[in-house]
Design a protein around this motif. Structure first.
Motif, short mmCIF file in Angstrom:
data_model
loop_
_atom_site.label_atom_id
_atom_site.label_comp_id
_atom_site.label_asym_id
_atom_site.label_seq_id
_atom_site.Cartn_x
_atom_site.Cartn_y
_atom_site.Cartn_z
N LEU A 144 46.20 47.94 33.27
CA LEU A 144 46.98 48.63 34.29
C LEU A 144 46.66 48.13 35.70
CD1 LEU A 144 47.03 52.34 33.09
CD2 LEU A 144 48.89 50.69 33.05
N GLY A 145 46.04 46.95 35.79
CA GLY A 145 45.63 46.45 37.10
C GLY A 145 46.76 46.35 38.10
N ALA A 146 47.91 45.86 37.63
CA ALA A 146 49.03 45.69 38.57
C ALA A 146 49.43 47.02 39.18
CB ALA A 146 50.21 45.05 37.84
N ALA A 147 49.38 48.07 38.38
CA ALA A 147 49.77 49.38 38.88
C ALA A 147 48.73 49.96 39.82
CB ALA A 147 50.00 50.33 37.71
N SER A 148 47.45 49.81 39.49
CA SER A 148 46.39 50.43 40.28
C SER A 148 46.11 49.67 41.57
CB SER A 148 45.11 50.49 39.44
OG SER A 148 45.32 51.21 38.25
N TYR A 149 46.04 48.37 41.47
CA TYR A 149 45.57 47.58 42.61
C TYR A 149 46.68 47.20 43.58
CZ TYR A 149 41.46 47.26 39.66
OH TYR A 149 40.38 47.57 38.88
N SER A 150 47.95 47.37 43.16
CA SER A 150 49.05 47.08 44.09
C SER A 150 49.05 48.05 45.26
CB SER A 150 50.39 47.16 43.34
OG SER A 150 50.61 48.47 42.84
N LEU A 151 48.36 49.19 45.11
CA LEU A 151 48.29 50.18 46.19
C LEU A 151 47.23 49.83 47.23
CD1 LEU A 151 48.57 53.42 44.00
CD2 LEU A 151 50.40 52.15 45.14
N ASN A 154 46.42 44.23 51.36
CA ASN A 154 46.38 42.81 50.99
C ASN A 154 44.99 42.20 51.13
OD1 ASN A 154 49.12 42.80 50.40
ND2 ASN A 154 49.71 42.20 52.48
N TRP A 155 44.23 42.67 52.14
CA TRP A 155 42.91 42.07 52.36
C TRP A 155 41.93 42.41 51.24
CZ3 TRP A 155 39.23 45.79 52.47
CH2 TRP A 155 39.59 47.07 52.92
N ALA A 156 42.30 43.40 50.39
CA ALA A 156 41.40 43.79 49.30
C ALA A 156 41.69 43.04 48.01
CB ALA A 156 41.52 45.29 49.05
N GLY A 157 42.46 41.96 48.08
CA GLY A 157 42.83 41.22 46.87
C GLY A 157 41.64 40.67 46.11
N LEU A 158 40.64 40.17 46.83
CA LEU A 158 39.45 39.63 46.16
C LEU A 158 38.70 40.72 45.42
CD1 LEU A 158 37.74 37.10 45.71
CD2 LEU A 158 36.44 37.69 47.78
N PHE A 159 38.57 41.90 46.04
CA PHE A 159 37.92 43.02 45.37
C PHE A 159 38.70 43.43 44.13
CE2 PHE A 159 37.80 47.59 44.57
CZ PHE A 159 36.45 47.75 44.27
N ALA A 160 40.04 43.43 44.21
CA ALA A 160 40.86 43.83 43.06
C ALA A 160 40.61 42.90 41.88
CB ALA A 160 42.34 43.82 43.45
N ARG A 161 40.51 41.59 42.12
CA ARG A 161 40.23 40.65 41.03
C ARG A 161 38.85 40.90 40.44
NH1 ARG A 161 43.09 37.29 44.56
NH2 ARG A 161 41.20 36.41 45.48
N TYR A 162 37.88 41.17 41.30
CA TYR A 162 36.52 41.47 40.85
C TYR A 162 36.50 42.75 40.02
CZ TYR A 162 31.81 43.49 41.40
OH TYR A 162 30.60 44.10 41.18
N ASP A 163 37.24 43.75 40.46
CA ASP A 163 37.21 45.02 39.75
C ASP A 163 37.94 44.94 38.41
OD1 ASP A 163 36.14 47.73 40.16
OD2 ASP A 163 38.21 48.36 39.87
N ARG A 164 39.00 44.14 38.31
CA ARG A 164 39.64 43.92 37.02
C ARG A 164 38.64 43.31 36.04
NH1 ARG A 164 44.02 41.73 40.17
NH2 ARG A 164 45.78 43.16 40.27
N TRP A 165 37.87 42.35 36.51
CA TRP A 165 36.85 41.71 35.67
C TRP A 165 35.82 42.76 35.23
CZ3 TRP A 165 31.58 41.09 36.95
CH2 TRP A 165 30.84 40.29 36.07
N ARG A 166 35.40 43.61 36.17
CA ARG A 166 34.45 44.66 35.81
C ARG A 166 35.05 45.58 34.76
NH1 ARG A 166 31.70 47.78 40.82
NH2 ARG A 166 33.86 47.96 41.49
#
Length: 407
Positions: A144-151, A154-166
């Motif tokens: 559900l990453g696309a749904a959660s992290y789209s909110l 934009n500057w948090a994109g790197l964190f979103a990728r890291y959190d998906r991995w986590r």
């Protein structure tokens, strides 16, 4: 059976599909004679109405507060802890962990944990006590990453990728510890099985069919309806996609169509962003039946999510014809053109809506086919029996003894 059940939210009021599922499963299991202790970590306080709705079905209700989102502990955990953001928000709760440890000292036939994101406080006590448990998931959360992290900005994109991995790592770790996994659809069961290398059972989402049996939609009303919980990203995306890309096509073809949008946590800024007078902003609707009686089509333009959609099942149970996408019909054994009408493309969805509103007999046909399908396969009594069968597999000796005593 004696059942210990944990939740990271109160299942009343039923403002979301997840809460609706938990409430009705608890109610139906209790009605079948099982004794349930419900342990909840909640971001909202337990009020009298919620207590009155839950306690008749429970042996014990234990509610502990979740710390504020912006607490130092939460912010540090979100940034640096091994669990992902959602699990950190709901984790690292000493009072919850201590209460759970005390409960584990009692004799339980089944321990059921809801959601991998609520698991962190329970992991160490379960390992220490060597207790088997059931883990139920409503979605594959890492998907559900696309749904959660789209909110996120934009500057948090790197964190979103890291959190998906986590989350992928956390999800695999949690799933592999469970004695039994439960999904809400066959597709999700296959996905959880791939992540965990475990066979996963299905307990379907359902509806209180009798509650909606007397609804008679107004096929001539020219009204569309969508209901959702807007703390959930896929519902936000559905409304924004509908109003940006689909409804303009609908109004070109059928200018008199109204679109009613209701549900919990409706964003206030939407009223300013979309000011068309043909949009009805409803907010939370406690009883949908009056609104369903005034509606021609339930329109669910969902592009994200997982499992099966309770909002769609409720609409079908009320005899409302559903116009949706493949995602909106996911997890259901339904046929496009028979039980619902669907497409993946904005212009085609608009055409389906406009043409169907001019054919009330077609709306009647699709709506009643959906109602018959739900009554046959998605009543909460069906789901409770499926869950009870899983419990019996896990505790066959005790269930046999209980059955002998009852007979």
């Amino acid at each position: 059976m004696r059942i210990l059940w944990t939740l990271p939210y109160l299942p009343w009021p039923t403002t979301s599909g997840g809460k609706t599922r938990e409430y009705h499963l608890l109610r139906n299991l209790a009605a079948r004679g099982h004794r349930i202790t419900l342990l909840v970590q909640s971001k909202v306080a337990l009020d009298d109405a919620t207590r009155a709705a839950l306690e008749p079905w429970l042996e014990r209700l234990i509610v502990l507060p979740r710390r504020p989102l912006r607490s130092a502990r939460t912010l540090l955990a979100v940034a640096f802890a091994t669990p992902p953001m959602l699990a950190s928000v709901n984790g690292f709760a000493p009072d919850l962990q201590h209460t759970f440890e005390q409960l584990l000292a009692e004799d339980w036939d089944v321990i059921q944990i809801q959601h991998s994101y609520g698991f962190q406080p329970f992991e160490r006590p379960l390992q220490k006590a060597h207790k088997p448990f059931v883990l139920a998931e409503h979605n594959i959360e890492s998907a559900l990453g696309a749904a959660s992290y789209s909110l996120l900005p934009n500057w948090a994109g790197l964190f979103a990728r890291y959190d998906r991995w986590r989350y992928r790592r956390w999800e695999s770790r949690v799933l592999r510890q469970a004695s039994e996994l439960i999904a809400v659809s066959e597709d999700d069961a296959r996905g959880l099985a791939r992540l965990s290398a475990k066979t996963t059972a299905v307990v379907v989402n359902s509806v209180d069919c009798d509650y909606y049996a007397k609804v008679r939609p107004d096929r001539a009303s020219q009204r569309l309806l969508f209901i959702g919980n807007y703390e959930y990203g896929p519902n936000v995306d559905a409304v924004e996609w509908a109003l940006d890309e689909i409804m303009p096509h609908v109004w070109q073809l059928a200018p008199n169509v109204r679109f009613s949008i209701g549900g919990f946590a409706l964003p206030e800024q939407w009223r300013e962003r979309w000011t068309d007078p043909r949009i009805d902003w409803l907010g939370f609707v406690p009883d949908l039946r009056v609104l369903q009686n005034q509606t021609a089509i339930f329109f669910a333009p969902l592009r994200q999510g997982g499992g099966s959609k309770l909002k769609v099942l409720e609409a079908m149970a009320a005899g409302l014809p559903v116009v949706t996408t493949e995602q909106g019909a996911s997890g259901l054994a339904v046929i496009n053109g028979e039980h619902y009408l669907g497409s993946e493309y904005p212009a085609e969805l608009a055409r389906i809506i406009a043409s169907s509103l001019n054919r009330p007999e077609r709306l009647e046909q699709v709506g009643e086919a959906g109602r018959a399908y739900v009554r046959a396969t998605h009543d909460w009594a069906v789901s409770a029996r499926q869950l009870e069968a899983i419990y019996t597999r896990l505790s066959p000796a005790k269930e046999t003894a209980n059955y002998a005593y009852r007979t």
